[in-house]
Design an enzyme around this catalytic site. Sequence first.
Site, PDB file in Angstrom:
ATOM      1  N   HIS A 295     -64.767   1.023  -1.657  1.00  0.00           N
ATOM      2  CA  HIS A 295     -63.328   0.772  -1.458  1.00  0.00           C
ATOM      3  C   HIS A 295     -62.708   2.048  -0.910  1.00  0.00           C
ATOM      4  CE1 HIS A 295     -59.496  -1.396  -2.660  1.00  0.00           C
ATOM      5  NE2 HIS A 295     -59.075  -0.220  -2.232  1.00  0.00           N
TER       6      HIS A 295
ATOM      7  N   LYS B 287     -60.064  -8.972   2.551  1.00  0.00           N
ATOM      8  CA  LYS B 287     -59.293  -8.315   1.496  1.00  0.00           C
ATOM      9  C   LYS B 287     -57.941  -9.002   1.314  1.00  0.00           C
ATOM     10  CE  LYS B 287     -57.966  -5.285  -1.524  1.00  0.00           C
ATOM     11  NZ  LYS B 287     -57.742  -3.875  -1.225  1.00  0.00           N
TER      12      LYS B 287
ATOM     13  N   HIS C   7     -56.868  -7.156  -4.383  1.00  0.00           N
ATOM     14  CA  HIS C   7     -55.989  -6.244  -5.122  1.00  0.00           C
ATOM     15  C   HIS C   7     -55.267  -7.112  -6.144  1.00  0.00           C
ATOM     16  CE1 HIS C   7     -53.207  -2.584  -5.249  1.00  0.00           C
ATOM     17  NE2 HIS C   7     -52.723  -3.442  -6.148  1.00  0.00           N
TER      18      HIS C   7
ATOM     19  N   HIS D 251     -60.640  -1.951  -7.858  1.00  0.00           N
ATOM     20  CA  HIS D 251     -60.063  -0.841  -8.639  1.00  0.00           C
ATOM     21  C   HIS D 251     -59.444  -1.295  -9.971  1.00  0.00           C
ATOM     22  CE1 HIS D 251     -56.594  -2.363  -6.518  1.00  0.00           C
ATOM     23  NE2 HIS D 251     -56.825  -1.678  -5.424  1.00  0.00           N
TER      24      HIS D 251
ATOM     25  N   ASP E  96     -61.178   4.092  -3.769  1.00  0.00           N
ATOM     26  CA  ASP E  96     -59.780   3.838  -3.420  1.00  0.00           C
ATOM     27  C   ASP E  96     -59.133   5.128  -2.933  1.00  0.00           C
ATOM     28  OD1 ASP E  96     -57.499   2.340  -2.976  1.00  0.00           O
ATOM     29  OD2 ASP E  96     -56.780   2.480  -5.039  1.00  0.00           O
TER      30      ASP E  96
ATOM     31  N   HIS F  70     -52.424  10.711   1.934  1.00  0.00           N
ATOM     32  CA  HIS F  70     -51.072  10.731   2.485  1.00  0.00           C
ATOM     33  C   HIS F  70     -50.738  12.171   2.870  1.00  0.00           C
ATOM     34  CE1 HIS F  70     -49.903   6.626   1.395  1.00  0.00           C
ATOM     35  NE2 HIS F  70     -50.466   6.819   0.218  1.00  0.00           N
TER      36      HIS F  70
END
Length: 333
Positions: free
Chosen positions: A12, A94, A131, A165, A237, A241
């Site tokens: 992931h 996904k 998710h 996750h 995951d 950023h």
Amino acid sequence: MNIDIRSPLDMHLHLREGEMLARIAPLSSMSFAGGVIMPNLKEPVDTLEKVHGYRKAIEEQCNPDEFTPYMTAFFRCYSAAELQALRSAIIGIKLYPAGITTQSEAGVSDFSGIEETISVMEELQIPLLVHGESNGFVMDREKEFLKIYERLAKNFPKLHIIMEHITTADAVEFMDKYPNISATVTLHHLFITLDDVIGGLMEPDLFCKPIAKTPRDLGALQDAVLSGHPRVMFGSDSAPHPRQKKECCGCAAGIFSAPVALPMLADFFVKRGKPELLQGFVSDIACRRYRLTPVNRTIRLSQQSWRIPELYNGVKPFGAGCEIGWKLATEKN
């Protein structure tokens, strides 16, 4: 002492696009043989053309490392012909609830209208990666979503469903009810609780979705991983950023862990007396569940104390500034 890992996989992974892709993709390919690539870009990856284009961009940035991008498509109502065309190009589709996380506005808002697409996915043996959060109170979102997982698992028993996750003891317990369900567990959810995020001063670099939960939940995840659970796989995951998106009001959700994942996992398993389970968690279980044959590549970790840098190419990693006892034997700077 060394630990050799055969064909480690990150099941992931967010590699972003443009400049950020160029900055961080090599930090995954240096230590993994492949990764399951998330499709929630600014323009969702939801056509065969976009899948091929994104894969090409990733491969260009990961060259010359032997790294396989296992592509996913963003869930929407696909026709049978579209799914048939996508089948050989993707590892799965996904599903995001609409607006639940970064760039998921085009996700599913009405779960009553998805079954036709999922039925074809089951027929074509295309896994469904999810998710799994509702839009309810933030601490209850994963638990509330379990009823949707249950409906999918019962109605589509031949569909491989991956709970992405997971962060709760409830999710661990639920997974054992249905053999067609697997789960990924992140690096950070094996180490932190909500107290680490907001118990003192707010730690924006530990803010992610789904959020870290309670000590009980942390213990349940650790127990599942340390038991060698045959349907629990590693998925970082890792979600980078730029600093201005983390150090601001309304900071972005996501923890960047790609360059430190294997060393920190080695530290985790060795300190708990279970180094023999690392290989399964980061490769073998995923290969069995997804029926993969990854590139034959061995990554060596050496027992060596070092301090995690504050930044990797301008992005702050999980554990920045901390000292750990295992290191990639060869590492790109």
